[in-house]
Scaffold this motif. Structure first.
Motif, short mmCIF file in Angstrom:
data_model
loop_
_atom_site.label_atom_id
_atom_site.label_comp_id
_atom_site.label_asym_id
_atom_site.label_seq_id
_atom_site.Cartn_x
_atom_site.Cartn_y
_atom_site.Cartn_z
N HIS A 16 98.72 63.16 27.40
CA HIS A 16 98.77 64.02 28.26
C HIS A 16 98.13 65.31 28.16
O HIS A 16 97.55 65.89 29.14
N ILE A 17 98.23 66.03 26.85
CA ILE A 17 97.35 67.02 26.54
C ILE A 17 95.91 66.80 26.80
O ILE A 17 95.34 67.64 27.47
N GLY A 18 95.31 65.85 26.41
CA GLY A 18 93.72 65.27 26.67
C GLY A 18 93.51 65.33 27.97
O GLY A 18 92.69 65.94 28.58
N ASN A 19 94.31 64.58 29.11
CA ASN A 19 94.09 64.43 30.28
C ASN A 19 94.25 65.87 31.03
O ASN A 19 93.54 65.93 31.98
N ALA A 20 95.10 66.62 30.54
CA ALA A 20 95.51 67.91 31.14
C ALA A 20 94.37 68.94 30.87
O ALA A 20 93.63 69.48 31.74
N TYR A 21 93.78 68.88 29.86
CA TYR A 21 92.39 69.61 29.33
C TYR A 21 91.21 69.16 30.06
O TYR A 21 90.58 69.82 30.56
N ASP A 22 91.21 67.64 30.03
CA ASP A 22 90.01 67.41 30.92
C ASP A 22 89.88 67.66 32.49
O ASP A 22 89.02 68.02 32.77
N LEU A 23 91.09 67.67 33.04
CA LEU A 23 91.12 67.97 34.24
C LEU A 23 91.01 69.43 34.68
O LEU A 23 90.46 69.85 35.30
N TRP A 24 91.70 70.36 33.61
CA TRP A 24 91.32 71.74 33.74
C TRP A 24 89.93 72.06 33.59
O TRP A 24 89.43 73.05 34.14
N ASN A 25 89.25 71.58 32.36
CA ASN A 25 87.87 71.98 32.36
C ASN A 25 87.00 71.33 33.18
O ASN A 25 85.97 72.06 33.66
N ALA A 26 87.21 70.32 33.92
CA ALA A 26 86.41 69.82 35.21
C ALA A 26 86.56 70.97 36.11
O ALA A 26 85.67 71.18 36.90
N LEU A 27 87.84 71.32 36.32
CA LEU A 27 88.20 72.17 37.54
C LEU A 27 87.44 73.73 37.21
O LEU A 27 86.71 73.98 38.26
N ILE A 28 87.67 74.30 36.08
CA ILE A 28 86.93 75.33 35.87
C ILE A 28 85.31 75.35 35.68
O ILE A 28 84.68 76.47 36.20
N SER A 29 84.88 74.40 35.58
CA SER A 29 83.36 74.20 35.20
C SER A 29 82.78 73.74 37.02
O SER A 29 81.47 73.75 37.01
#
Length: 125
Positions: free
Chosen positions: A11-24
């Motif tokens: 869950h944490i990894g997927n949330a961070y992956d999505l967040w990093n893709a969004l902000i980049s």
């Protein structure tokens, strides 16, 4: 019964992956992570307001459980009006299947237990 730790790292990894893709601004990876994540996309969308304020920390992910808890409380309030009984929602809130697991994990884990309890209660409406 699972302890909540066996898949929290996913869950944490997927949330961070999505967040990093969004902000980049990486729309290709944002779409990829949204459709191939471990849980439905909405589960990982709930932490975004908290991640934008607190940054990508585990505490921000745990705080995102507040979103589900607020919706649960409003759902239970609507149920009490619908059934004209203040006790029915309280019993649903305290039921082992519906909320115990979610309440214990909400304070400690970024877990789907709270989201699952939210979906069950919302479906009762």
């Amino acid at each position: 019964m699972p302890d909540g730790l066996q898949n929290e790292y996913l869950h944490i990894g997927n949330a961070y992956d999505l967040w990093n893709a969004l902000i980049s601004g990486d729309l290709w990876h944002l779409r990829w992570y949204a459709y191939t994540s471990y849980w439905p996309f909405g589960f990982y969308l709930a932490p975004w307001p908290y991640l934008s304020v607190f940054g990508p920390t585990r505490a921000a992910l745990v705080l995102s459980n507040l979103t589900y808890i607020l919706v649960l409380v409003s759902t239970l309030t609507a149920l009490s009006k619908r059934f004209k009984s203040p006790y029915a929602p309280a019993l649903l809130f305290l039921s082992p299947v519906g909320m115990y697991r979610a309440a214990t994990s909400a304070a400690n884990f970024f877990s789907a237990s709270v989201a699952f309890a939210f979906a069950v209660k919302l479906r009762l409406l």
